[in-house]
Motif scaffolding. Structure first.
Motif, PDB file in Angstrom:
ATOM      1  N   PRO A 141      -6.192   0.926   0.442  1.00  0.00           N
ATOM      2  CA  PRO A 141      -5.953   1.487  -0.886  1.00  0.00           C
ATOM      3  C   PRO A 141      -5.957   3.013  -0.834  1.00  0.00           C
ATOM      4  CG  PRO A 141      -7.646  -0.213  -0.957  1.00  0.00           C
ATOM      5  CD  PRO A 141      -7.400   0.091   0.477  1.00  0.00           C
ATOM      6  N   SER A 142      -5.354   3.631  -1.824  1.00  0.00           N
ATOM      7  CA  SER A 142      -5.288   5.089  -1.871  1.00  0.00           C
ATOM      8  C   SER A 142      -5.724   5.605  -3.232  1.00  0.00           C
ATOM      9  CB  SER A 142      -3.864   5.575  -1.571  1.00  0.00           C
ATOM     10  OG  SER A 142      -2.943   5.006  -2.485  1.00  0.00           O
ATOM     11  N   LEU A 143      -6.227   6.829  -3.245  1.00  0.00           N
ATOM     12  CA  LEU A 143      -6.550   7.465  -4.517  1.00  0.00           C
ATOM     13  C   LEU A 143      -5.257   7.728  -5.276  1.00  0.00           C
ATOM     14  CD1 LEU A 143      -9.327  10.045  -3.552  1.00  0.00           C
ATOM     15  CD2 LEU A 143      -9.575   7.727  -4.435  1.00  0.00           C
ATOM     16  N   GLN A 144      -5.346   7.650  -6.583  1.00  0.00           N
ATOM     17  CA  GLN A 144      -4.175   7.870  -7.434  1.00  0.00           C
ATOM     18  C   GLN A 144      -4.424   9.111  -8.271  1.00  0.00           C
ATOM     19  OE1 GLN A 144      -4.685   3.733  -8.669  1.00  0.00           O
ATOM     20  NE2 GLN A 144      -2.501   3.416  -8.338  1.00  0.00           N
ATOM     21  N   LEU A 147     -12.817   5.684   6.173  1.00  0.00           N
ATOM     22  CA  LEU A 147     -11.407   5.309   6.174  1.00  0.00           C
ATOM     23  C   LEU A 147     -11.128   4.090   5.293  1.00  0.00           C
ATOM     24  CD1 LEU A 147     -10.633   5.801   9.965  1.00  0.00           C
ATOM     25  CD2 LEU A 147     -10.101   7.345   8.096  1.00  0.00           C
ATOM     26  N   ALA A 148     -11.968   3.849   4.312  1.00  0.00           N
ATOM     27  CA  ALA A 148     -11.784   2.680   3.455  1.00  0.00           C
ATOM     28  C   ALA A 148     -10.758   2.930   2.364  1.00  0.00           C
ATOM     29  CB  ALA A 148     -13.117   2.267   2.834  1.00  0.00           C
ATOM     30  N   VAL A 149     -10.677   4.160   1.878  1.00  0.00           N
ATOM     31  CA  VAL A 149      -9.729   4.538   0.836  1.00  0.00           C
ATOM     32  C   VAL A 149      -9.025   5.817   1.272  1.00  0.00           C
ATOM     33  CG1 VAL A 149      -9.462   5.295  -1.559  1.00  0.00           C
ATOM     34  CG2 VAL A 149     -11.069   3.462  -1.010  1.00  0.00           C
ATOM     35  N   ASP A 150      -7.732   5.841   1.157  1.00  0.00           N
ATOM     36  CA  ASP A 150      -6.923   6.974   1.584  1.00  0.00           C
ATOM     37  C   ASP A 150      -7.026   8.094   0.556  1.00  0.00           C
ATOM     38  OD1 ASP A 150      -5.000   8.749   2.482  1.00  0.00           O
ATOM     39  OD2 ASP A 150      -3.567   7.184   3.013  1.00  0.00           O
ATOM     40  N   ALA A 151      -7.589   9.215   0.980  1.00  0.00           N
ATOM     41  CA  ALA A 151      -7.765  10.351   0.077  1.00  0.00           C
ATOM     42  C   ALA A 151      -6.567  11.290   0.092  1.00  0.00           C
ATOM     43  CB  ALA A 151      -9.034  11.120   0.447  1.00  0.00           C
ATOM     44  N   SER A 152      -5.551  10.998   0.911  1.00  0.00           N
ATOM     45  CA  SER A 152      -4.359  11.852   1.018  1.00  0.00           C
ATOM     46  C   SER A 152      -3.105  11.028   0.754  1.00  0.00           C
ATOM     47  CB  SER A 152      -4.292  12.510   2.400  1.00  0.00           C
ATOM     48  OG  SER A 152      -5.460  13.236   2.688  1.00  0.00           O
ATOM     49  N   PRO A 153      -2.943  10.526  -0.471  1.00  0.00           N
ATOM     50  CA  PRO A 153      -1.827   9.607  -0.745  1.00  0.00           C
ATOM     51  C   PRO A 153      -0.454  10.227  -0.544  1.00  0.00           C
ATOM     52  CG  PRO A 153      -2.883  10.317  -2.786  1.00  0.00           C
ATOM     53  CD  PRO A 153      -3.749  10.793  -1.675  1.00  0.00           C
ATOM     54  N   ASP A 154      -0.294  11.506  -0.881  1.00  0.00           N
ATOM     55  CA  ASP A 154       1.015  12.138  -0.742  1.00  0.00           C
ATOM     56  C   ASP A 154       1.433  12.212   0.727  1.00  0.00           C
ATOM     57  OD1 ASP A 154       1.637  13.170  -3.602  1.00  0.00           O
ATOM     58  OD2 ASP A 154      -0.418  13.835  -3.244  1.00  0.00           O
ATOM     59  N   ALA A 155       0.503  12.633   1.571  1.00  0.00           N
ATOM     60  CA  ALA A 155       0.808  12.743   2.997  1.00  0.00           C
ATOM     61  C   ALA A 155       1.079  11.375   3.604  1.00  0.00           C
ATOM     62  CB  ALA A 155      -0.351  13.433   3.722  1.00  0.00           C
ATOM     63  N   SER A 156       0.296  10.376   3.218  1.00  0.00           N
ATOM     64  CA  SER A 156       0.467   9.037   3.775  1.00  0.00           C
ATOM     65  C   SER A 156       1.790   8.418   3.337  1.00  0.00           C
ATOM     66  CB  SER A 156      -0.705   8.146   3.360  1.00  0.00           C
ATOM     67  OG  SER A 156      -1.923   8.651   3.862  1.00  0.00           O
ATOM     68  N   GLY A 157       2.131   8.601   2.060  1.00  0.00           N
ATOM     69  CA  GLY A 157       3.408   8.090   1.585  1.00  0.00           C
ATOM     70  C   GLY A 157       4.570   8.733   2.311  1.00  0.00           C
ATOM     71  N   PHE A 208       0.787  -1.229   0.000  1.00  0.00           N
ATOM     72  CA  PHE A 208       0.000   0.000   0.000  1.00  0.00           C
ATOM     73  C   PHE A 208       0.825   1.288   0.000  1.00  0.00           C
ATOM     74  CE2 PHE A 208      -2.606  -3.342   1.900  1.00  0.00           C
ATOM     75  CZ  PHE A 208      -3.758  -3.249   1.132  1.00  0.00           C
ATOM     76  N   PHE A 209       2.154   1.204   0.097  1.00  0.00           N
ATOM     77  CA  PHE A 209       2.974   2.421   0.049  1.00  0.00           C
ATOM     78  C   PHE A 209       2.808   3.098  -1.303  1.00  0.00           C
ATOM     79  CE2 PHE A 209       7.262   4.264  -1.010  1.00  0.00           C
ATOM     80  CZ  PHE A 209       7.111   5.409  -0.223  1.00  0.00           C
ATOM     81  N   THR A 210       2.690   4.404  -1.276  1.00  0.00           N
ATOM     82  CA  THR A 210       2.528   5.164  -2.511  1.00  0.00           C
ATOM     83  C   THR A 210       3.308   6.462  -2.426  1.00  0.00           C
ATOM     84  OG1 THR A 210       0.955   6.267  -3.981  1.00  0.00           O
ATOM     85  CG2 THR A 210       0.429   6.283  -1.633  1.00  0.00           C
ATOM     86  N   MET A 211       3.808   6.899  -3.585  1.00  0.00           N
ATOM     87  CA  MET A 211       4.349   8.249  -3.713  1.00  0.00           C
ATOM     88  C   MET A 211       3.500   9.062  -4.689  1.00  0.00           C
ATOM     89  SD  MET A 211       8.460   7.517  -3.610  1.00  0.00           S
ATOM     90  CE  MET A 211       8.824   9.270  -3.688  1.00  0.00           C
ATOM     91  N   ASN A 212       2.396   8.434  -5.125  1.00  0.00           N
ATOM     92  CA  ASN A 212       1.425   9.091  -5.995  1.00  0.00           C
ATOM     93  C   ASN A 212       2.073   9.608  -7.277  1.00  0.00           C
ATOM     94  OD1 ASN A 212      -1.234   9.805  -6.550  1.00  0.00           O
ATOM     95  ND2 ASN A 212      -1.019  11.857  -5.686  1.00  0.00           N
ATOM     96  N   ASP A 254       6.558   6.286 -10.507  1.00  0.00           N
ATOM     97  CA  ASP A 254       7.518   5.343  -9.929  1.00  0.00           C
ATOM     98  C   ASP A 254       6.887   4.460  -8.861  1.00  0.00           C
ATOM     99  OD1 ASP A 254       9.721   6.247 -11.480  1.00  0.00           O
ATOM    100  OD2 ASP A 254       9.890   7.988 -10.152  1.00  0.00           O
ATOM    101  N   VAL A 255       6.067   5.059  -8.024  1.00  0.00           N
ATOM    102  CA  VAL A 255       5.359   4.299  -6.983  1.00  0.00           C
ATOM    103  C   VAL A 255       3.899   4.748  -6.998  1.00  0.00           C
ATOM    104  CG1 VAL A 255       5.362   3.545  -4.573  1.00  0.00           C
ATOM    105  CG2 VAL A 255       7.491   4.357  -5.611  1.00  0.00           C
ATOM    106  N   PRO A 256       3.097   4.222  -7.931  1.00  0.00           N
ATOM    107  CA  PRO A 256       1.711   4.682  -8.061  1.00  0.00           C
ATOM    108  C   PRO A 256       0.794   4.211  -6.942  1.00  0.00           C
ATOM    109  CG  PRO A 256       2.143   2.882  -9.583  1.00  0.00           C
ATOM    110  CD  PRO A 256       3.462   3.236  -8.962  1.00  0.00           C
ATOM    111  N   GLY A 257       1.236   3.192  -6.165  1.00  0.00           N
ATOM    112  CA  GLY A 257       0.422   2.695  -5.056  1.00  0.00           C
ATOM    113  C   GLY A 257      -0.520   1.582  -5.468  1.00  0.00           C
TER     114      GLY A 257
END
Length: 527
Positions: free
Chosen positions: A230-233, A164-174, A83-87, A90-93
């Motif tokens: 999962p996270s939004l892309q 909290l089912a889908v992460d709407a803040s992928p940049d912050a979470s990554g 589940f790691f993402t950089m949005n 390279d790392v789309p999540g």
């Protein structure tokens, strides 16, 4: 194959491996060499959660005894690896979700050689597995999902709906995951350097660091779901083929034409909340449960924060205390815990499952069940066997207890007469649905009629569902079994919530129902 990297009893599991993307196929019929099979297929997303899961633990011999089906269990990447993402490109999540989709594609290409019918594939998930699989129901645009990789779905105690089912803040979470691995800080934000640092980390280190980070988050009263959902892309550089989730299920649900049109069977257990309250008890309350002032004044606001609900004024918590505990002392957990279990069960699982069932009923057949069968056995003790002190509350029919009647787990379980009958009923209903897309089909009436199971019709205007206790019966309107009303509206934004606080004298009561009706958690601790 080996299980994916994960923790075991607070340590890295040395038996796990990055070379873990495997699936298991179980069939009673030897492959015949033909490329076109006729046997319905049930594909299980492994249960256990986004941090701990192993496909080989779940032996489906029970299900194989009740209908001619093929069972496939999938392993996917867990935790930061999944589940790691950089949005970015390279790392789309969403690697874990991609793993599941690839496994379904494998089934489409190869199950015929094993006798399976690629046009009768039912996806089955529990908890986190249900959350991930149900995500596919909301995204017709995912590459390869249409035409469908599956033709029916069974979702047990989980859904992609919920705050909290889908992460709407992928940049912050990554960034948080990178920070937990000492690859990012206030002065180190360059994506290229962060990626290089993360790639240089050993898998053991990444797994342990995420576990420590999430424990810290939960002990501080925060949701602790970063790196497990999962996270939004939204990144503009992400390739089109890698963009799986571009909008939240909540938004997509507003347009039913975007839903995947397949029959579904969805349900929950009576005391779902005992599992989640147990997690809260041992991560947040274990050092505070004797502090009566905390339990009376701060516990409920902390529980709400862990579900993603802001609670700056504590008015909502006070209303909940009155509704679920009444005149009793909330600090006396031995007596207040039943109400708190009811509350957390609704917040984390029940609301989202019921909403999903109603939503899917608008596009195809949707069957809803409530598993309320109480017995001498429960998986609760397995979940929390290493936790001290012992819980001061009764767990009831907890999250996952129905799995004891679908799989050979735990291995030393000895079923009594009533449990054997429940096993017969669940295995019959589940496999009938996979074969006929109907748990009580007229074509196989003898299978369910002999078990005293009533005809179970899809959800209709009466909101009928199957209540599974010592006996099975048809009930109407699941909201009547809930403590508070259900409404189809999503949670308000922070600005809307602040407005509610300002206007609470005139609007508080009706908005409390509005707020709580749809709150649900895609993942909390391990599930």
């Amino acid at each position: 194959g080996k299980k994916c990297p994960q923790m075991k009893e607070l340590q890295f599991d040395i038996d796990s491996s990055e070379n873990c993307l495997t699936l298991n196929v179980y069939t009673l019929k030897a492959p015949g060499g033909n490329t076109t099979g006729t046997i319905p297929v049930m594909v299980f997303s492994i249960v256990g959660g986004a941090l701990h899961a192993e496909a080989s633990m779940y032996k489906p011999s029970i299900l194989l005894d009740y209908n001619n089906v093929i069972i496939v269990t999938i392993q996917y990447r867990l935790g930061a690896l999944g589940f790691f993402t950089m949005n970015n490109k390279d790392v789309p999540g969403n690697a874990a979700l991609s793993d599941l989709i690839q496994a379904l594609r494998w089934v489409q290409s190869n199950i015929g050689y094993l006798g399976g019918d690629k046009n009768r594939v039912t996806i089955v998930g529990h908890g986190q597995g249900a959350q991930l699989f149900s995500t596919l129901l909301f995204y017709r645009s995912i590459p390869g999902v249409t035409p469908p990789l599956f033709h029916a779905a069974i979702l047990q105690s989980g859904s992609a709906l919920g705050r909290l089912a889908v992460d709407a803040s992928p940049d912050a979470s990554g960034f948080q995951i990178a920070q937990a691995n000492y690859c990012a800080n206030a002065t180190m934000k360059d994506p290229t350097k962060i990626l290089s640092c993360m790639q240089g980390k050993a898998v053991q280190e990444i797994t342990i660091n995420l576990d420590l980070f999430l424990r810290s988050e939960r002990q501080s009263g925060r949701p602790g779901v970063v790196g497990t959902i999962p996270s939004l892309q939204t990144g503009t550089s992400i390739l089109a083929a890698d963009k799986l989730l571009t909008d939240s299920p909540e938004n997509i649900a507003k347009d039913t034409s975007k839903l995947v049109d397949v029959p579904v069977m969805i349900g929950v257990n009576k005391n779902e909340g005992s599992y989640f309250f147990g997690g809260i008890y041992w991560t947040l309350l274990k050092d505070k449960y004797e502090r009566e002032s905390y339990l009376r004044n701060e516990m409920l606001p902390d529980i709400l924060k862990m579900t993603g609900i802001p609670e700056p004024t504590k008015d909502l918590a006070e209303m909940l205390r009155n509704d679920y505990v009444g005149d009793g002392d909330i600090a006396a957990l031995n007596t207040s815990s039943p109400g708190l279990i009811d509350l957390t069960g609704g917040l984390f699982v029940k609301n989202e499952a019921w909403r999903t069932a109603q939503l899917m009923a608008s596009v195809n057949k949707s069957f809803f069940y409530a598993f309320d069968f109480e017995s001498k056995d429960s998986l609760f003790d397995t979940y929390f066997q290493y936790m001290k002190p012992k819980a001061v509350f009764e767990h009831g029919v907890t999250h996952g207890d129905e799995l004891m009647y679908l799989f050979d787990m735990p291995g030393d379980l000895v079923l009594d007469k009533s449990q054997l009958k429940t096993r017969d009923r669940l295995a019959t209903l589940w496999t009938n649905f996979a074969v006929y897309h109907d748990p009580t089909p007229d074509e196989n009436k003898k299978s369910w009629d002999k078990l005293s199971i009533p005809k179970w019709e899809p959800l209709n205007e009466n909101k009928n569902y199957l209540l599974i206790e010592g006996d099975c019966k048809i009930a109407n309107d699941y909201m009547k079994r809930r403590h508070i009303a259900h409404q189809p509206n999503p949670l308000p934004t922070q600005e809307e919530y602040d407005f509610v606080n300002q206007q609470r004298q005139s609007f508080m009561v009706c908005m409390i129902i509005f707020l709580l009706s749809t709150v649900a958690l895609g993942g909390f601790i391990v599930y």
